[in-house]
Design a protein around this motif. Structure first.
Motif, short mmCIF file in Angstrom:
data_model
loop_
_atom_site.label_atom_id
_atom_site.label_comp_id
_atom_site.label_asym_id
_atom_site.label_seq_id
_atom_site.Cartn_x
_atom_site.Cartn_y
_atom_site.Cartn_z
N MET A 1 5.67 -6.18 8.73
CA MET A 1 4.70 -7.01 8.03
C MET A 1 4.34 -6.30 6.72
SD MET A 1 0.95 -8.35 9.33
CE MET A 1 1.55 -9.44 10.59
N SER A 2 4.42 -7.02 5.64
CA SER A 2 4.11 -6.43 4.33
C SER A 2 2.60 -6.32 4.13
CB SER A 2 4.71 -7.28 3.22
OG SER A 2 3.95 -8.45 3.02
N ILE A 3 2.23 -5.58 3.13
CA ILE A 3 0.82 -5.40 2.81
C ILE A 3 0.17 -6.73 2.41
CG2 ILE A 3 1.17 -4.80 0.39
CD1 ILE A 3 -1.11 -2.70 0.83
N PHE A 4 0.96 -7.61 1.78
CA PHE A 4 0.42 -8.91 1.39
C PHE A 4 0.15 -9.79 2.59
CE2 PHE A 4 2.82 -7.52 -2.39
CZ PHE A 4 1.76 -7.45 -3.28
N ASP A 5 1.03 -9.70 3.60
CA ASP A 5 0.82 -10.45 4.84
C ASP A 5 -0.43 -9.95 5.55
OD1 ASP A 5 3.08 -12.03 4.46
OD2 ASP A 5 4.38 -10.66 5.59
N LYS A 6 -0.62 -8.64 5.56
CA LYS A 6 -1.80 -8.06 6.19
C LYS A 6 -3.07 -8.47 5.47
CE LYS A 6 0.50 -4.03 8.14
NZ LYS A 6 0.58 -2.57 8.15
N ALA A 7 -3.02 -8.49 4.14
CA ALA A 7 -4.19 -8.90 3.36
C ALA A 7 -4.52 -10.37 3.60
CB ALA A 7 -3.94 -8.66 1.88
#
Length: 57
Positions: A1-7
């Protein structure tokens, strides 16, 4: 999971909804304390409109 998905996931969480609701409630209360009683319905309407735009529910 990318940082953008987490955000994105964090912004759509129940905790984020609670925080935004608390901020809107405080802003509504402040506006009502500064405005006359005749404006309270309009202020509540604006608060609800904003909540629909930023809320997750």
């Amino acid at each position: 999971m990318s940082i953008f998905d987490k955000a994105k996931e964090a912004l759509n969480s129940e905790k984020a909804e609670q925080v935004s609701d608390q901020a809107l409630d405080r802003a509504e209360a402040l506006a009502k304390s500064k405005a006359g009683a005749e404006h309270h319905d309009k202020i509540s309407g604006v608060r609800d409109s904003i909540d629909k735009q930023v809320g997750t529910e």
